[in-house]
Design an enzyme around this catalytic site. Structure first.
Site, mmCIF file in Angstrom:
data_model
loop_
_atom_site.group_PDB
_atom_site.id
_atom_site.type_symbol
_atom_site.label_atom_id
_atom_site.label_comp_id
_atom_site.label_asym_id
_atom_site.label_seq_id
_atom_site.Cartn_x
_atom_site.Cartn_y
_atom_site.Cartn_z
ATOM 1 N N SER A 1 0.815 -1.215 0.000
ATOM 2 C CA SER A 1 0.000 0.000 0.000
ATOM 3 C C SER A 1 0.849 1.266 0.000
ATOM 4 C CB SER A 1 -0.944 -0.044 1.204
ATOM 5 O OG SER A 1 -1.916 0.961 1.144
ATOM 6 N N ASP B 1 -2.669 6.391 -3.439
ATOM 7 C CA ASP B 1 -1.514 5.757 -2.800
ATOM 8 C C ASP B 1 -0.971 4.672 -3.722
ATOM 9 O OD1 ASP B 1 -3.532 3.876 -2.510
ATOM 10 O OD2 ASP B 1 -2.916 3.248 -0.506
ATOM 11 N N ASP C 1 -1.107 1.486 -4.033
ATOM 12 C CA ASP C 1 -1.904 0.386 -4.597
ATOM 13 C C ASP C 1 -3.303 0.824 -5.007
ATOM 14 O OD1 ASP C 1 -2.966 0.600 -1.987
ATOM 15 O OD2 ASP C 1 -3.492 -1.528 -1.951
ATOM 16 N N ASP D 1 -5.989 2.280 -3.401
ATOM 17 C CA ASP D 1 -7.237 2.202 -2.641
ATOM 18 C C ASP D 1 -7.429 3.382 -1.692
ATOM 19 O OD1 ASP D 1 -5.404 1.543 -0.667
ATOM 20 O OD2 ASP D 1 -6.265 -0.432 -0.222
#
Length: 455
Positions: A109, A248, A250, A252
């Site tokens: 993330s 961010d 990734d 999400d």
């Protein structure tokens, strides 16, 4: 509930090369997950191989970990579908769209490039329940075996994965509406949205300036993205854009910046979406937040007779609360926003589109919408301690908390909790008066420090 050995609140995460983020563990994890996830699937034709989809962000370690997972899954007799770099919510969507038995994301993330992790999705595109995670951990304790050669899984690359997801994101925006006339800066954090997000917003008609869109395996989240919004703020002002959107690593989490360079966090974006739906009479139920959601959001929704409820910190707990109450909208101030009428998972691109939908309907600028919810000052103090203490029953600490709540008189909030990942106690106080909030936080902190140092 039994304590989990490897799984945290968002999968398994750690430093690359340090257990458990090592190739040997990931191969065993792939095998264990393959055995468990396919055993609970009921949508397989007789004799068919189960399939698991794997996506990843742009970290250099993703190549190594992907190969290890692929080997373990193949050994368990599972076919592997590879998407390459793809946002976490895209994997959730593609798992459903391709009728896979499960989806796996290789990502840490918003963490630095030398961290990595593994997240799982069910065949419905939802985060795994605790029972499935416990079952995978139990399988990890068993010896790893290999199916006979004729039963081994195969691997193939999904070449049109990005295109499929781009069309899905666009489908969540009204057909009779477009983004023409808007100049938008997109910060892709050198992460998984770099080849997806610019296309989504461009194809909907916006003029796009992309930054953080040149990943090299080592620069993900480095001074860019939703956790470092200064780059976006500067770019919006430099390019005289109408607004900016930061994701961010990734894809999400989302933050936004108005034309004046002001940052909007997840609470403010959630409020804009909620009020846009409320104005059209399309907000079903209420809005879910977390223990860290700013009290101003709760009060703002209450003024408009919109129910609000808090979950534990973590988007999986927000999702559980939404499902429990049969609501559709929730999120965290960190920028995780769930719009369950659009997607089964938190999705930064889709959340941003819902904000833009509300913006266009309102006929106002993002700066004007931001001004409709003024966040209360919030002070968070972390106290490092190795001494375990029952915060709820400690007399002096609770006396300090109750005294602060009496002073705030319903116009503020106190939250005291032990960190789940670090040897820290977190003191959070928020309210309308910044000076008062700071003073009360320091008073409670002193009480906690005395309690944790007294023998």
């Amino acid at each position: 509930m039994m304590t989990k050995k490897y799984f945290g609140t968002d999968g398994i995460r750690g430093k690359v090369g340090q257990y458990p983020i090592t190739p040997d563990f990931l191969m065993r994890l792939g095998y264990a997950a393959g055995k468990v996830l396919t055993s609970v699937s009921s949508n397989l034709a007789k004799g068919a191989h189960p399939a698991v989809l794997i996506g990843k962000d742009t970290r250099i370690s993703g190549y190594m970990l992907e190969a290890a997972l692929e080997a373990g899954l193949s050994a368990a007799g599972v076919d592997v579908l590879l998407t390459g770099p793809m946002p976490t919510p895209a994997v959730a969507y593609l798992t459903r769209a391709l009728r896979a038995q499960a989806g796996i994301v290789i990502s840490a993330s918003h963490n630095p490039y030398d961290d990595n992790g593994i997240k799982f999705f069910s065949s419905e595109g939802a985060k795994l329940g605790d029972d499935i995670e416990h079952a995978i951990e139990a399988e990890l304790d068993q010896p790893m075996q290999v199916m006979e050669s004729a039963m081994l899984g195969k691997a193939r690359r999904i070449d049109d994965a990005a295109g499929r997801y781009i069309e899905f994101c666009k489908s969540t925006f009204p057909n009779d509406m477009d983004l023409r006339g808007l100049k938008i800066v997109l910060d892709c954090a050198h992460g998984a949205t770099y080849h997806v997000a610019p296309n989504v917003f461009h194809e909907l008609g916006a003029e796009i300036v992309a930054i953080g869109n040149k990943p090299n395996g080592l620069n993900i989240n480095e001074q860019v993205g939703s956790t470092h919004p200064q780059a976006l703020q500067q770019a919006v002002l430099q390019h005289q854009a109408d607004l900016g959107i930061a994701f961010d690593g990734d894809g999400d989490r989302v933050m936004m910046v108005d034309a004046e360079g002001n940052l909007l966090d997840g609470d403010q974006l959630l409020y804009i979406i909620a009020m846009g739906l409320h104005a059209k009479g399309e907000l079903k139920g209420g809005v879910a937040g977390t223990l860290m959601t700013n009290l101003a959001l709760e009060h703002g929704l209450q003024k408009n007779h919109i129910p609000f409820a808090r979950a534990k910190v973590g988007d999986r707990y927000v999702l559980e609360l939404l499902n429990q109450k049969k609501w559709l909208l929730g999120g965290e101030n960190s920028g995780h926003i769930l719009t369950l009428d659009k997607h089964s998972s938190g999705d930064a691109i889709i959340a941003a589109l819902q904000v833009l939908h509300a913006l266009i309907l309102s006929g106002k600028t993002l700066a004007a919408l931001r001004g409709q919810l003024v966040l209360y000052p919030q002070v968070l103090i972390n106290i490092v301690t190795n001494k375990k203490i029952d915060l709820d029953s400690h007399e002096q600490i609770q006396a300090a908390v109750k005294a602060a709540e009496l002073v705030l008189a319903g116009r503020g909030r106190v939250l005291l909790r032990a960190s789940g990942t670090e040897p820290k106690i977190r003191v959070m106080v928020e309210g309308e008066d910044a000076v008062l909030v700071q003073s009360l936080a320091e008073t409670i902190t002193l009480a906690v420090k005395i309690a944790t140092t007294t023998h």
